[in-house]
Design a protein around this motif. Structure first.
Motif, PDB file in Angstrom:
ATOM      1  N   GLY A 153      42.851  43.835  45.734  1.00 26.44           N
ATOM      2  CA  GLY A 153      43.235  44.299  47.297  1.00 26.44           C
ATOM      3  C   GLY A 153      42.033  44.657  48.179  1.00 26.44           C
ATOM      4  O   GLY A 153      42.150  44.207  49.381  1.00 26.44           O
ATOM      5  N   THR A 154      41.199  45.372  48.112  1.00 27.02           N
ATOM      6  CA  THR A 154      40.117  45.913  48.846  1.00 27.02           C
ATOM      7  C   THR A 154      38.764  45.573  48.267  1.00 27.02           C
ATOM      8  O   THR A 154      37.768  45.908  48.790  1.00 27.02           O
ATOM      9  N   THR A 155      38.526  45.548  46.891  1.00 28.69           N
ATOM     10  CA  THR A 155      37.608  45.172  46.025  1.00 28.69           C
ATOM     11  C   THR A 155      37.374  43.987  45.332  1.00 28.69           C
ATOM     12  O   THR A 155      38.316  43.703  44.696  1.00 28.69           O
ATOM     13  N   THR A 156      36.169  43.364  45.572  1.00 21.91           N
ATOM     14  CA  THR A 156      35.989  42.331  44.636  1.00 21.91           C
ATOM     15  C   THR A 156      34.653  42.321  43.721  1.00 21.91           C
ATOM     16  O   THR A 156      33.740  42.789  44.273  1.00 21.91           O
ATOM     17  N   ARG A 193      33.302  45.136  49.264  1.00 23.55           N
ATOM     18  CA  ARG A 193      34.481  45.608  49.839  1.00 23.55           C
ATOM     19  C   ARG A 193      35.069  44.972  50.972  1.00 23.55           C
ATOM     20  O   ARG A 193      34.105  44.727  51.857  1.00 23.55           O
ATOM     21  N   ALA A 194      36.283  44.337  51.173  1.00 23.65           N
ATOM     22  CA  ALA A 194      36.618  43.863  52.310  1.00 23.65           C
ATOM     23  C   ALA A 194      38.173  43.838  52.070  1.00 23.65           C
ATOM     24  O   ALA A 194      38.902  43.516  51.198  1.00 23.65           O
ATOM     25  N   THR A 195      38.646  43.701  53.506  1.00 28.47           N
ATOM     26  CA  THR A 195      40.203  43.624  53.487  1.00 28.47           C
ATOM     27  C   THR A 195      40.786  42.199  53.332  1.00 28.47           C
ATOM     28  O   THR A 195      41.909  42.021  52.994  1.00 28.47           O
ATOM     29  N   ASP A 196      40.106  41.091  53.508  1.00 35.71           N
ATOM     30  CA  ASP A 196      40.527  39.922  53.556  1.00 35.71           C
ATOM     31  C   ASP A 196      40.042  39.337  52.312  1.00 35.71           C
ATOM     32  O   ASP A 196      38.764  39.187  51.906  1.00 35.71           O
ATOM     33  N   SER A 237      36.001  38.381  51.018  1.00 34.30           N
ATOM     34  CA  SER A 237      35.606  38.998  49.791  1.00 34.30           C
ATOM     35  C   SER A 237      34.938  38.434  48.889  1.00 34.30           C
ATOM     36  O   SER A 237      33.909  38.634  48.318  1.00 34.30           O
ATOM     37  N   THR A 290      44.676  50.205  40.490  1.00 36.28           N
ATOM     38  CA  THR A 290      45.741  50.976  41.458  1.00 36.28           C
ATOM     39  C   THR A 290      46.875  51.437  40.574  1.00 36.28           C
ATOM     40  O   THR A 290      47.522  52.437  41.044  1.00 36.28           O
TER      41      THR A 290
END
Length: 282
Positions: free
Chosen positions: A12-15, A37-40, A44, A114
Motif C-alpha cells: 500500500g505504501t511501500t514497494t 515509499r510512495a502513496t501511488d 512506487s 499490515t
C-alpha cells in the motif's frame, strides 16, 4: 542470454525490490533488497525499479524478467520498459521466500505485514508446495491503529522507543496473577491470561506501547503455533516488516520454549515475500 531476475512486491505504501543474478556455476546470487515509499503504486514501482537498477549498475539488457507480487501489482498490466512481467500469488511468494531465507525444507511461514498470513511451505523436488492456511487481521495495521488512538503515536520508531521503557505488569493479566504464585496445571506462570486484562490507572504511554506490541505478537504467535501443531512440525519462519520491531521479536523469542516450537527470524526477513517472488519458477 540474460541472467538477472527482478522481484517487486507492491504494498500500500511501500514497494520492495530484489534481484537474483545467475552465476556461471548455476547458483543464484542475491542482489541486496531495497524498498521505497510512495502513496501511488505506479510511482512506487517505477521509482523502486529505477533506484535499484541505477544503484546496482544494471541495464535493461541485463534483466531477463520481472516477477510481480503484492496487492499493488495489479496496476502493472503487461510490461515494464518492454520487459516481461509475470504475477506471482502473494502466498506462494511468502512460502518460497521463507524457505529460502531459513534454509529449511518444510515450515510454517508467517508473513507479518499490515495483516498476517499463515502458510505451510514444503520443498518438493525442484519446486515448492505452498498451502495458504488462513491468517488474522491482527498485524502491523493493528499496531499502528491502536497506538494512534491510545497514545497518539503512529510511527514504528516512536512505538519501539516507548515500548523499551514499558512494563507489562501494568497492562496484561498473567497466569501468575490468577494462580497467585501457585502451580497452575504446569503452565508457565509468565504467560498472558488476558491482554489488557489488568490495565492500571497508572499505566504510562510506554506501558501501553509495550502492551499493544505484545497483543499483536502474541496473537500471531499463538495462531502460528496452532498451525504448526496441525502439521506436526516445530519450525515457524517469520517474515515481513514486523520482524524488524524489537518488542515484537522479543515475544517470539520468549514463547518458543513454552510451546515446544522454534520461531525463526532469518536475515532479510522483511524482504521474504519479494525474494520468493523473484525465485518463483513459472
Amino acid at each position: 542470454m540474460n541472467r538477472t531476475v527482478i522481484g517487486i512486491d507492491v504494498g500500500g505504501t511501500t514497494t520492495k525490490i530484489v534481484g537474483f543474478r545467475q552465476k556461471k556455476n548455476g547458483e543464484q546470487e542475491l542482489i541486496a533488497p531495497q524498498f521505497v515509499r510512495a502513496t501511488d503504486p505506479l510511482t512506487s514501482i517505477y521509482g523502486a525499479f529505477g533506484k535499484f537498477t541505477a544503484e546496482n549498475n544494471l541495464t535493461l539488457a541485463d534483466i531477463d524478467r520481472i516477477m510481480m507480487t503484492g496487492a499493488g501489482s495489479v496496476y502493472v498490466k503487461d510490461e515494464i520498459y518492454n520487459l516481461p512481467c509475470s504475477p506471482v500469488p502473494e502466498f506462494t511468494s511468502s512460502g518460497v521466500g521463507g524457505l529460502y531465507l531459513s534454509g529449511l525444507d518444510e515450515a510454517i511461514v508467517v508473513s507479518m505485514g499490515t495483516g498476517t498470513a499463515i502458510n505451510h511451505a514444503k520443498r518438493v523436488g525442484d519446486g515448492h508446495e505452498i498451502k495458504y492456511l488462513g491468517g488474522t487481521g491482527v498485524g502491523g495495521g493493528t499496531l499502528i491503529g491502536l497506538s494512534r488512538k491510545l497514545i497518539g503515536v503512529d510511527t514504528i520508531e516512536h512505538i519501539e522507543k516507548l515500548a523499551a521503557d514499558g512494563d507489562l505488569a501494568n497492562i496484561d493479566l498473567r497466569i501468575k496473577d490468577i494462580a497467585q504464585n501457585r502451580s497452575y496445571h504446569g503452565i508457565n506462570e509468565n504467560l498472558t491470561a488476558a491482554n489488557f486484562g489488568k490495565v492500571s490507572d497508572m499505566a504510562t504511554n510506554a506501558d501501553l506501547a509495550l502492551g499493544i506490541s505484545n497483543l499483536v505478537a502474541e496473537t500471531i504467535a499463538m495462531m502460528s503455533i496452532f498451525a504448526a501443531r496441525s502439521y506436526n512440525i516445530r519450525d515457524i519462519v517469520l517474515i515481513g516488516n514486523l520482524t524488524t520491531i524489537e518488542p515484537i521479536r522479543n515475544v517470539f523469542e520468549s514463547l518458543g520454549d513454552s510451546f515446544d516450537v522454534r520461531f525463526v527470524i532469518p536475515e532479510n526477513a522483511q524482504f521474504g515475500t519479494v525474494i520468493g517472488a523473484a525465485l518463483h519458477k513459472e
